[in-house]
Design a protein around this motif. Structure first.
Motif, mmCIF file in Angstrom:
data_model
loop_
_atom_site.group_PDB
_atom_site.id
_atom_site.type_symbol
_atom_site.label_atom_id
_atom_site.label_comp_id
_atom_site.label_asym_id
_atom_site.label_seq_id
_atom_site.Cartn_x
_atom_site.Cartn_y
_atom_site.Cartn_z
ATOM 1 N N ILE A 55 29.258 10.388 -64.924
ATOM 2 C CA ILE A 55 28.430 9.600 -64.531
ATOM 3 C C ILE A 55 26.975 10.031 -64.470
ATOM 4 C CG2 ILE A 55 27.785 7.606 -62.672
ATOM 5 C CD1 ILE A 55 30.768 6.840 -63.027
ATOM 6 N N LEU A 56 26.978 11.193 -63.452
ATOM 7 C CA LEU A 56 25.676 11.970 -62.871
ATOM 8 C C LEU A 56 25.059 12.370 -64.191
ATOM 9 C CD1 LEU A 56 24.374 12.730 -60.395
ATOM 10 C CD2 LEU A 56 25.652 14.581 -60.600
ATOM 11 N N LEU A 57 25.887 13.100 -65.145
ATOM 12 C CA LEU A 57 25.155 13.552 -66.449
ATOM 13 C C LEU A 57 24.386 12.362 -67.137
ATOM 14 C CD1 LEU A 57 27.748 16.295 -67.217
ATOM 15 C CD2 LEU A 57 25.263 16.529 -66.511
ATOM 16 N N GLY A 99 20.668 12.233 -67.907
ATOM 17 C CA GLY A 99 20.220 12.094 -69.313
ATOM 18 C C GLY A 99 19.216 10.626 -69.400
ATOM 19 N N LEU A 100 19.736 10.019 -68.794
ATOM 20 C CA LEU A 100 18.869 8.691 -69.160
ATOM 21 C C LEU A 100 17.397 8.777 -68.304
ATOM 22 C CD1 LEU A 100 21.662 5.672 -68.711
ATOM 23 C CD2 LEU A 100 20.249 6.535 -70.685
ATOM 24 N N ALA A 101 17.366 9.503 -67.241
ATOM 25 C CA ALA A 101 16.345 9.578 -66.544
ATOM 26 C C ALA A 101 15.178 10.700 -66.945
ATOM 27 C CB ALA A 101 16.673 9.723 -64.952
ATOM 28 N N PRO A 137 13.669 11.773 -69.472
ATOM 29 C CA PRO A 137 12.242 11.329 -70.134
ATOM 30 C C PRO A 137 11.208 11.184 -68.924
ATOM 31 C CG PRO A 137 13.683 10.338 -71.358
ATOM 32 C CD PRO A 137 14.370 10.944 -70.272
ATOM 33 N N LEU A 138 11.691 10.498 -67.972
ATOM 34 C CA LEU A 138 10.818 10.038 -67.105
ATOM 35 C C LEU A 138 10.556 11.328 -65.884
ATOM 36 C CD1 LEU A 138 12.429 6.690 -66.120
ATOM 37 C CD2 LEU A 138 10.441 7.111 -67.420
ATOM 38 N N ILE A 139 11.403 12.211 -65.588
ATOM 39 C CA ILE A 139 11.372 13.239 -64.642
ATOM 40 C C ILE A 139 11.244 14.462 -65.403
ATOM 41 C CG2 ILE A 139 12.676 12.154 -62.935
ATOM 42 C CD1 ILE A 139 14.969 13.946 -63.523
ATOM 43 N N GLY A 140 11.011 14.617 -66.563
ATOM 44 C CA GLY A 140 10.849 15.873 -67.533
ATOM 45 C C GLY A 140 10.153 16.757 -66.870
ATOM 46 N N LYS A 141 8.860 16.452 -66.733
ATOM 47 C CA LYS A 141 7.945 17.430 -66.184
ATOM 48 C C LYS A 141 6.953 16.867 -65.062
ATOM 49 C CE LYS A 141 3.897 20.392 -67.045
ATOM 50 N NZ LYS A 141 2.718 20.481 -67.814
ATOM 51 N N LEU A 142 7.190 17.103 -63.718
ATOM 52 C CA LEU A 142 6.604 16.458 -62.594
ATOM 53 C C LEU A 142 5.254 17.103 -62.177
ATOM 54 C CD1 LEU A 142 9.507 15.456 -60.549
ATOM 55 C CD2 LEU A 142 8.194 13.984 -62.101
ATOM 56 N N ILE A 184 14.151 20.234 -56.779
ATOM 57 C CA ILE A 184 14.240 19.605 -55.435
ATOM 58 C C ILE A 184 14.758 18.452 -55.596
ATOM 59 C CG2 ILE A 184 12.905 19.118 -53.534
ATOM 60 C CD1 ILE A 184 11.049 21.394 -53.877
ATOM 61 N N ILE A 185 14.315 17.511 -56.578
ATOM 62 C CA ILE A 185 14.823 16.059 -56.674
ATOM 63 C C ILE A 185 16.176 16.138 -57.256
ATOM 64 C CG2 ILE A 185 14.649 14.062 -58.122
ATOM 65 C CD1 ILE A 185 11.350 14.706 -58.024
ATOM 66 N N ILE A 186 16.428 16.996 -58.202
ATOM 67 C CA ILE A 186 17.891 17.058 -58.558
ATOM 68 C C ILE A 186 18.754 17.408 -57.506
ATOM 69 C CG2 ILE A 186 19.384 18.490 -60.153
ATOM 70 C CD1 ILE A 186 17.299 18.297 -62.125
#
Length: 66
Positions: free
Chosen positions: A13-15, A19-21, A23-28, A49-51
């Motif tokens: 579930i975490l993976l 995977g869904l998120a 594209p949103l968190i790819g490069k902060l 850090i977020i992961i």
């Protein structure tokens, strides 16, 4: 259900969520990238850090359900 099966289900579930998120968190904004010639070095500091925070929260929730 055994502890190992709960771990595999939670990990799956975490993976999926990562995977869904992605594209949103790819490069902060705090991620560093250096380019010089043909060489590119990328340090995803803020992403790591977020992961780490999300993994800590998920694992602490699984620890409370025992």
């Amino acid at each position: 259900m055994t502890d190992m099966s709960k771990l595999f289900i939670g990990g799956g579930i975490l993976l999926i969520l990562i995977g869904l998120a992605w594209p949103l968190i790819g490069k902060l904004p705090g991620d560093l990238m250096f380019k010089k010639g043909n060489t590119t070095v990328f340090f995803p500091i803020v992403t790591c850090i977020i992961i780490s925070i999300v993994l800590s929260l998920v694992l602490s929730l699984f620890g409370k359900f025992k």
